[in-house]
Design a protein around this motif. Structure first.
Motif, short mmCIF file in Angstrom:
data_model
loop_
_atom_site.label_atom_id
_atom_site.label_comp_id
_atom_site.label_asym_id
_atom_site.label_seq_id
_atom_site.Cartn_x
_atom_site.Cartn_y
_atom_site.Cartn_z
N GLY A 116 0.82 -1.21 0.00
CA GLY A 116 0.00 0.00 0.00
C GLY A 116 0.85 1.26 0.00
O GLY A 116 0.57 2.21 -0.75
N VAL A 246 -5.91 2.09 -4.78
CA VAL A 246 -6.48 1.06 -3.90
C VAL A 246 -6.71 -0.23 -4.68
O VAL A 246 -6.39 -1.34 -4.21
CB VAL A 246 -7.78 1.55 -3.25
CG1 VAL A 246 -8.48 0.42 -2.49
CG2 VAL A 246 -7.49 2.71 -2.29
N TYR A 247 -7.26 -0.12 -5.88
CA TYR A 247 -7.54 -1.31 -6.68
C TYR A 247 -6.26 -2.00 -7.14
O TYR A 247 -6.18 -3.23 -7.17
CB TYR A 247 -8.43 -0.96 -7.88
CG TYR A 247 -9.91 -1.03 -7.55
CD1 TYR A 247 -10.69 -2.11 -7.97
CD2 TYR A 247 -10.52 -0.04 -6.79
CE1 TYR A 247 -12.03 -2.19 -7.65
CE2 TYR A 247 -11.86 -0.10 -6.47
CZ TYR A 247 -12.62 -1.18 -6.90
OH TYR A 247 -13.95 -1.26 -6.57
N TYR A 330 -5.29 -0.19 2.68
CA TYR A 330 -6.11 1.01 2.49
C TYR A 330 -5.73 2.15 3.42
O TYR A 330 -5.59 3.30 2.95
CB TYR A 330 -7.60 0.68 2.64
CG TYR A 330 -8.46 1.91 2.55
CD1 TYR A 330 -8.57 2.61 1.36
CD2 TYR A 330 -9.14 2.40 3.67
CE1 TYR A 330 -9.34 3.77 1.27
CE2 TYR A 330 -9.91 3.54 3.59
CZ TYR A 330 -10.02 4.22 2.39
OH TYR A 330 -10.77 5.36 2.31
N ILE A 333 -2.60 3.82 1.96
CA ILE A 333 -2.82 4.64 0.77
C ILE A 333 -3.63 5.89 1.10
O ILE A 333 -3.32 7.00 0.64
CB ILE A 333 -3.54 3.82 -0.32
CG1 ILE A 333 -2.64 2.66 -0.78
CG2 ILE A 333 -3.92 4.68 -1.51
CD1 ILE A 333 -3.32 1.70 -1.72
N TRP A 371 -12.45 -0.30 8.61
CA TRP A 371 -11.61 0.63 7.85
C TRP A 371 -11.59 2.00 8.52
O TRP A 371 -10.55 2.66 8.55
CB TRP A 371 -12.11 0.74 6.42
CG TRP A 371 -13.37 1.57 6.28
CD1 TRP A 371 -14.65 1.13 6.29
CD2 TRP A 371 -13.43 2.99 6.09
NE1 TRP A 371 -15.52 2.17 6.14
CE2 TRP A 371 -14.80 3.34 6.01
CE3 TRP A 371 -12.47 4.00 5.99
CZ2 TRP A 371 -15.23 4.64 5.83
CZ3 TRP A 371 -12.91 5.30 5.82
CH2 TRP A 371 -14.27 5.61 5.73
N LEU A 403 -14.53 1.91 -3.01
CA LEU A 403 -13.28 1.36 -2.48
C LEU A 403 -13.52 0.10 -1.66
O LEU A 403 -12.69 -0.81 -1.65
CB LEU A 403 -12.57 2.41 -1.61
CG LEU A 403 -12.24 3.74 -2.28
CD1 LEU A 403 -11.65 4.71 -1.26
CD2 LEU A 403 -11.28 3.54 -3.44
N ARG A 407 -11.57 -3.81 -1.25
CA ARG A 407 -10.99 -4.03 0.08
C ARG A 407 -11.56 -5.29 0.71
O ARG A 407 -10.83 -6.12 1.26
CB ARG A 407 -11.29 -2.84 1.00
CG ARG A 407 -10.55 -1.57 0.71
CD ARG A 407 -10.63 -0.61 1.88
NE ARG A 407 -11.94 -0.54 2.48
CZ ARG A 407 -12.69 0.55 2.53
NH1 ARG A 407 -12.26 1.67 2.00
NH2 ARG A 407 -13.87 0.54 3.13
#
Length: 461
Positions: A116, A246-247, A330, A333, A371, A403, A407
């Protein structure tokens, strides 16, 4: 005149029937995704509030159906799972399995957070964006409790066990479930009736979830449709760097790191893994809930050769503590994104703080809201200015549905991979089951019973 003898009916191959059902289900979910996106786009362009409201209602009903099963499912799965370890060689073996499971949770979280950070730095997420948070998102932030170590510790033990269940405090329920599971394990036969009741409730909840999961094509139509109606193309284009980062990071973990670990540590073909886990990963992507995906994740681990008793312990534990997507890559990032948004350069020690929180803080995340706690915990640990934290959170919470899909799929992938790795290291992975085609979990027939394989008919070497 003699008639031709009747030809016996050719039996249908169960594996082919299972594959057809998987294909049909996947196509139905894909159709829901496409149709939902089209309807959401139409609602956005025409200003049809009634259509957006309808899509939102469909999505909310589906989400509520999933959420009401999470608390009883997590509690009963852990209690039954801990007691199912009894058939694996005694308390020492159970303790060793638990220790190895937590160790691998930490190792994979470390890898995920480093990926990340690398993707965030290389991609320069957040640079050049000048987005102001909406008043609605600022209110959302103000109404949510930030993540910090004292909050995590204070919220671990419930003051009232009934309130923990009634208020949906997943982390407290996990704590109570582990405590009761260990107590019933120690009591042995004296607690057998209580364990039997939990096993029955666990099976009932899985059956109900199996029915709910079949509604996924309709549910995802509403969820995706509402997301497009709310955000439209502008939202996607302005935050493309964050979404893409993220992807990309999640894809590296899910399709590179996990396959490498499976091949060289677990001695399992990645193709076999994805063939058997795709239904669970797909459902995790559209439902955005590790808890709701728990029955599929657990049965997928069993289909991959993991001992059912150990799977019943490790997968539910991973559902609340093993979140490589939400709790590792996540937050890394998103923290870089928020820092870049405000022109803040992070130091080496701040990056070290991000890693520390990801590896150890992930054990304190819970359910579908982990998250937020992990991101606020990370931001507070590295000491970003309060205005940067508030504004950054208000921005990312606005695009969270997009997102959260990847995740959650990454979370679930790790929750299945770790039991496979530990089982191989302990010599408990059943290669005959691993290489046997199996029906999609909860889509064709009942799930695997909790009976340890040691008590079943022996499998020839």
């Amino acid at each position: 005149m003699s008639s031709a003898p009747e030809q016996p009916e050719t039996p249908v191959d169960p594996a082919k029937r299972a594959n057809r059902r998987t294909l049909y289900f996947g196509l139905a979910v894909l159709a829901g995704l496409v149709l939902g996106a089209v309807l959401g786009f139409v609602a956005k362009q025409t200003g049809a509030e009634w259509l957006d409201t309808t899509l939102s209602t469909i999505g909310n009903i589906f989400t509520s159906l999933l959420q009401f099963t999470v608390i009883p499912l997590v509690f009963t799965a852990i209690v039954v799972g801990v007691n199912s370890l009894r058939g694996l060689g005694g308390p020492r073996t159970a303790a060793r399995l638990g220790g190895k499971t937590l160790l691998w949770f930490g190792i994979t979280s470390l890898i995920a957070v480093l990926i990340g950070i690398a993707v965030g730095l290389i991609g320069g997420v957040g640079k050049g964006l000048t987005i102001e948070p909406s008043a609605a998102n600022v209110e959302k932030i103000a109404s949510r409790t930030p993540g910090d170590w004292l909050t995590v510790l204070n919220g671990l033990v419930p003051e009232n066990i009934v309130n923990a269940f009634a208020q949906g405090e997943v982390l407290q329920v996990v704590f109570v479930a582990v405590l009761i599971g260990v107590a019933t394990y120690a009591l042995g036969d004296k607690a057998a009736p209580f364990v039997a009741v939990n096993r029955a409730v666990f099976d009932i909840i899985q059956k109900v979830l199996g029915w709910i999961i079949k509604l996924a094509p309709i549910g995802v139509l509403g969820l995706i449709g509402h997301a497009f109606a709310t955000y439209g193309n502008t939202f996607v284009s302005r935050l493309l760097s964050l979404i893409a980062a993220v992807y990309i990071a999640a894809a590296l973990v899910l399709f590179v790191v996990y396959p490498v670990l499976l091949r060289f540590v677990g001695k399992v073909s990645p193709l076999t893994f994805f063939a058997k886990s795709w239904t669970a990963l797909q459902f995790a992507f559209v439902s955005r809930s590790s808890g709701a995906t728990l029955p599929l994740s657990r049965q997928t681990a069993v289909n991959l050769g993991v001992e059912p008793g150990y799977a019943g312990f490790a997968v539910p534990l991973g559902t609340t503590t093993k979140m490589d997507g939400c709790a590792a890559l996540y937050p890394a990032i998103a923290t870089i994104f928020i820092a870049n948004l405000f022109g803040i350069s992070l130091s080496f020690w701040q990056y070290a703080g991000i890693v520390l929180v990801a590896v150890f803080g992930s054990f304190a995340t819970a359910g579908t809201t982990g998250w937020f706690s992990m991101l606020t915990l990370t931001l507070s640990t590295i000491g970003l200015p309060p205005e940067a934290v508030a504004t950054g959170l208000a921005i990312v919470i606005g695009i969270d549905p997009i997102l959260d899909m990847i995740r959650t799929a990454t979370n679930v992938g790790g929750q299945i991979v770790v039991p496979v790795l530990v089982s191989r290291s302990e010599g408990l992975l059943d290669d005959k089951v691993l290489h046997t085609p199996s029906a999609p979990p909860l889509l064709d027939g009942p799930v695997e019973a909790e009976t340890p394989r040691a008590e079943k008919e022996p499998v020839p070497a």
